[in-house]
Design a protein around this motif. Structure first.
Motif, PDB file in Angstrom:
ATOM      1  N   ASP A  43       0.848  -1.289  -0.022  1.00 15.25           N
ATOM      2  CA  ASP A  43       0.030   0.048  -0.077  1.00 15.25           C
ATOM      3  C   ASP A  43       0.936   1.112  -0.019  1.00 15.25           C
ATOM      4  N   GLU A  44       2.082   1.115   0.401  1.00 14.16           N
ATOM      5  CA  GLU A  44       2.988   2.305   0.505  1.00 14.16           C
ATOM      6  C   GLU A  44       3.840   2.222  -0.530  1.00 14.16           C
ATOM      7  N   GLY A  45       3.774   1.417  -1.836  1.00 14.66           N
ATOM      8  CA  GLY A  45       4.523   1.492  -2.869  1.00 14.66           C
ATOM      9  C   GLY A  45       5.257   0.158  -2.846  1.00 14.66           C
TER      10      GLY A  45
END
Length: 499
Positions: A421-423
């Motif tokens: 979700d953060e990359g």
């Protein structure tokens, strides 16, 4: 006769370069695939040079007068008496395989020729139990893996047609060749004579002909094929059963090496457990005893693994036997029964390198899987491995910490990332050598940071101190963890020392 034959071969440029120029690259490639027609078309109008190509490389039957012109000053009947040719009402044909040979690493070497038995006899079978192979894939792989540093004395155990000695002649002063097969030695002597080499040829099994002698270098392509204790073909079967030939040579060769001497051989081992190194390591125990009072460096490289069915089928076809024929079926049953009773679930194949060290040098034993693609000659890598191993043996862990190390520009870092979700988030890092065997080592983030600092400026000890400080780690503990990894990376050429 053979001196006259050399005159004819040189005159007609029946050499590797001469034949390549005569038939062209396309026909050469086709010939390598077993397709003879393009080469035959290329030499139709090539006179005596074309006749030699057709006679010895294409297996054609030629008129007697064409052969006589090509072989002059050798008389055709003389060549028949020597066993080189056969003559009948249809014409003249080759009775032995004679072909030019060369080493790309020795561009200034004189021309070589290799004599051997024809690949198959009439009916598709190898001639007999003493069939002498030519330059096959195994012998060429050993030649490419051999260390080529100058030495005074070199021994080829089980010389066969003599091809290893040809390659060794570029770096060894005194050459000795042995073989248990009288026929093989007769053929090897011709190979040496045609190629202008003086070689000591000794008959007898294994190392008996050189009892009590030591050599700077030993090479061997022995009858390493694991199978029942029978000798159907001398080039393939040792009669010892299983991997007895490899075990015998690995165990005894160090006793015949000078201090610093290196032995290299092709070998096979039976794999009876999940650990393929079990049998080679057992042999190396005997080898270490043979090296005493010196030490022993040993590198066992596994290049291929075959299941029993593939192993048996390969070597039956190699001997000209169809595994599906009644004879092939019976032989397959016998071989597979023997392997099953021995608990064999695979057969490993590769190279063994042994070096006898000084008495005060602790030896290094490494067994490694090298089944990844590797097209470069392995010889330079083995030579470098020996150098790196000696460098490491001369340094204690404390001394290694004082070395300034550098990651060569032939080494790259690969990163594995996963989507979150953060990359993209890193999950793995692998150090990869881009040349040679393309070794790979997984490294953690501390390892990545350490290697990033290995630019040859600071000693390893200082880099580890800085790394421990930055990450809140104990410096001594970090050093104990890092040193074995660093040794492996140095041994694989992924870290080098700065003078």
């Amino acid at each position: 006769m053979w001196r006259g034959l050399r005159v004819a071969l040189v005159r007609e440029r029946f050499t590797v370069d001469g034949v390549a120029a005569l038939i062209g690259s396309a026909a050469r490639a086709a010939l390598d695939r077993g397709e003879t027609t393009p080469a035959r078309r290329a030499v139709r109008a090539a006179g005596a040079a074309g006749a030699l190509v057709r006679l010895f490389l294409l297996g054609d039957v030629l008129p007697r007068d064409e052969v006589a012109a090509a072989l002059d000053p050798v008389d055709v009947d003389e060549a028949v008496t020597a066993g080189l040719l056969d003559v009948d009402e249809t014409g003249v044909r080759a009775a032995l395989d004679l072909r030019p040979h060369a080493d790309a690493g020795l561009p200034d070497a004189p021309p070589w020729w290799v004599l051997s038995d024809l690949e198959v006899a009439p009916g598709g079978r190898t001639a007999d139990r003493e069939h002498v192979l030519g330059t096959g894939a195994a012998s060429l792989s050993l030649a490419r893996a051999t260390v080529r540093r100058p030495v005074d004395t070199l021994l080829d155990v089980g010389t066969g047609c003599g091809v290893q000695v040809l390659h060794a002649s570029g770096h060894a002063r005194d050459l000795t060749a042995t073989d248990v097969s009288t026929r093989a030695l007769q053929i090897a002597r011709v190979t040496f004579a045609l190629s202008g080499l003086e070689v000591e040829c000794l008959a007898g099994p294994w190392l008996e002909p050189v009892a009590g002698r030591r050599f700077d270098q030993i090479v061997s392509n022995p009858p390493f094929v694991p199978g029942p204790p029978h000798v159907e073909h001398v080039y393939r079967d040792a009669g010892l059963g299983g991997d007895g030939a490899s075990a015998l040579l690995v165990g005894r060769l160090p006793a015949h090496l000078t201090e610093g001497g290196v032995a290299q051989l092709l070998a096979s081992w039976l794999i009876t457990s999940d650990d393929w190194t079990g049998r080679p390591r057992a042999w190396l125990g005997e080898a270490a005893e043979a090296a005493a009072p010196g030490g022993l460096d040993a590198w066992v490289v596994q290049r291929d693994v075959a299941d029993p069915a593939l192993h048996v089928g390969t070597w039956l076809r190699d001997a000209g036997v169809d595994p599906a024929s009644p004879e092939g079926t019976a032989l397959s049953e016998r071989w597979l029964d023997w392997l099953a009773e021995a608990g064999v679930h695979a057969i490993g194949f590769g190279f063994v390198t042994l070096r006898r060290t000084a008495p005060d040098v602790a030896g290094t034993v490494v067994c490694e899987d090298l089944r990844q693609s590797h097209d470069d000659p392995l010889g330079p890598e083995i030579e470098a491995w020996l150098d790196r191993t000696a460098w490491l043996a001369a340094r204690s862990d404390e001394a290694l910490l004082d070395e300034r190390l550098l990651v060569p520009d032939t080494v790259a870092l690969e990163r594995g990332l996963v989507s979150t979700d953060e990359g993209w988030s890193p999950v793995a890092a692998t150090l990869v050598r881009l040349d040679g065997p393309q070794w790979r080592h997984d490294v953690d983030e501390l390892g990545v940071a350490l290697l990033g600092g290995c630019r040859g400026h600071l000693p390893l000890r200082d880099l580890l101190d800085l790394l421990a400080l930055a990450h809140g780690r104990d410096a001594d503990e970090l050093a104990r963890t890092a040193v074995p990894v660093v040794r492996d990376l140095v041994r694989h050429g992924m870290l080098t020392a700065v003078a």
